[in-house]
Design a protein around this motif. Sequence first.
Motif, PDB file in Angstrom:
ATOM      1  N   ILE A 183       0.809  -1.225   0.000  1.00 43.06           N
ATOM      2  CA  ILE A 183       0.000   0.000   0.000  1.00 43.06           C
ATOM      3  C   ILE A 183       0.840   1.271   0.000  1.00 43.06           C
ATOM      4  O   ILE A 183       0.339   2.348  -0.329  1.00 43.06           O
ATOM      5  N   GLY A 184       2.106   1.185   0.380  1.00 44.90           N
ATOM      6  CA  GLY A 184       2.959   2.362   0.422  1.00 44.90           C
ATOM      7  C   GLY A 184       4.394   1.980   0.133  1.00 44.90           C
ATOM      8  O   GLY A 184       4.775   0.805   0.205  1.00 44.90           O
ATOM      9  N   LEU A 185       5.207   2.980  -0.214  1.00 47.44           N
ATOM     10  CA  LEU A 185       6.583   2.743  -0.656  1.00 47.44           C
ATOM     11  C   LEU A 185       6.629   1.746  -1.806  1.00 47.44           C
ATOM     12  O   LEU A 185       7.579   0.978  -1.958  1.00 47.44           O
ATOM     13  N   ARG A 186       5.596   1.777  -2.623  1.00 46.46           N
ATOM     14  CA  ARG A 186       5.517   0.855  -3.750  1.00 46.46           C
ATOM     15  C   ARG A 186       6.694   1.061  -4.708  1.00 46.46           C
ATOM     16  O   ARG A 186       7.257   0.115  -5.248  1.00 46.46           O
ATOM     17  N   GLY A 187       7.087   2.321  -4.885  1.00 47.90           N
ATOM     18  CA  GLY A 187       8.151   2.632  -5.821  1.00 47.90           C
ATOM     19  C   GLY A 187       9.529   2.169  -5.390  1.00 47.90           C
ATOM     20  O   GLY A 187      10.470   2.240  -6.183  1.00 47.90           O
ATOM     21  N   THR A 188       9.658   1.669  -4.156  1.00 46.73           N
ATOM     22  CA  THR A 188      10.962   1.169  -3.712  1.00 46.73           C
ATOM     23  C   THR A 188      11.285  -0.185  -4.322  1.00 46.73           C
ATOM     24  O   THR A 188      12.442  -0.611  -4.312  1.00 46.73           O
TER      25      THR A 188
END
Length: 390
Positions: A180-185
Amino acid sequence: MGHTLDRIMQHADEIRAEGAVGDTLMRLPDNSAKRLRESGVIRMFQPKEYGGQEAHPREFAETVMAIGKLDGATGWVAGIVGVHPWELTFFDARAQEEIWGEDGDMWMASPYAPMGVAVPVDGGYVLNGRWAFSSGTDHCGWIMIGAAVGDKDGNRTDQVLHVLLPRSDYDIDPDSWDVIGLRGTGSKDLIVTDAFIPDYRTIDADIVLSGNGWRHAGRDETLYKFPFSYIFPLGITSSLIGMTEGALACYIAAQKERVQVTGVPIKEDPYVLFAISEAAAEIESARVTLLETVDRFWDKTDRGDEISFEERAVGRRTQISSAWRAVRAMDEIFARAGGAAVHRKTPMQRFWRDAHVGLTHAIHVPGMIYHSAALTQLGGDPQGAYRAMI
């Protein structure tokens, strides 16, 4: 820092825009990785003999915060991948030459958690296992990961190594990162099957964690004498504070001309104005307390003074509380941002998601660290797990 940060800020608009792309790709976009590489941020802790800057940790932290303010995932990758050159400095010179000899911009991914087992064989170890949360791994040519040493039957022992493998010796599970978050990592899983690791590409984790890496490697620069327990979390927490600064900047920009459903402009609502100032002050305080500890630890290390367990425990407490403090402040303004903030086309919701996921990282869990800091200050002596990562 100036030149590194200047090179980043030249592409600030593109990095902001590509944050949405990375959120969809579930990895850092190639252009964002290219800009990080060209900026030199990943070489800030690299030794000078391999083209590094040997920068002050404060400079690194401020640079990572600035990147996190542009895009959370890009800041996160800079903060995590950027610490690995610091540890590689403690490895055998052959390993450093193997990784940096032909390409001083070679990146290494992690994680350090000993999720696999390394069984001793002649000249080294054979490694097997699966590791989760390898941030930025799609753009890395090597990994630096933790491994439990196995006995002759492959059972885990208490000894833990940090080991180095080239990209040819492991697989990346492309479907292991859907969050749901920090997907771009792109913090995907790594799979290692029967990989041989020569001895010179390993180091006992205790050497690094105890703060004796510099002695082991024969280094005397202040940077490499800095405590691992503060260097390792620094990039992560700095990126997180940067995300909250990015959310605050988005909020202020959106509220300037906003009129509430009651017909009252935001500029005339004393309650919202108070909330803005309160949040801004809390985020700034989180930033300042984190950096103050870095400066104090640096000055003491530079003088050749030892940083005590109590000081390290309190420093970790400060680092964790800075992260929680900044995220709580961000929540206060997000809750007052209006319905427009929840649209995926707005960057504020991405900062909000990224920061909350960043807060779940193991180095931001307060329980044992807070326990140890308080117990030590009361004259106690924490043992076992209560001394971990301090």
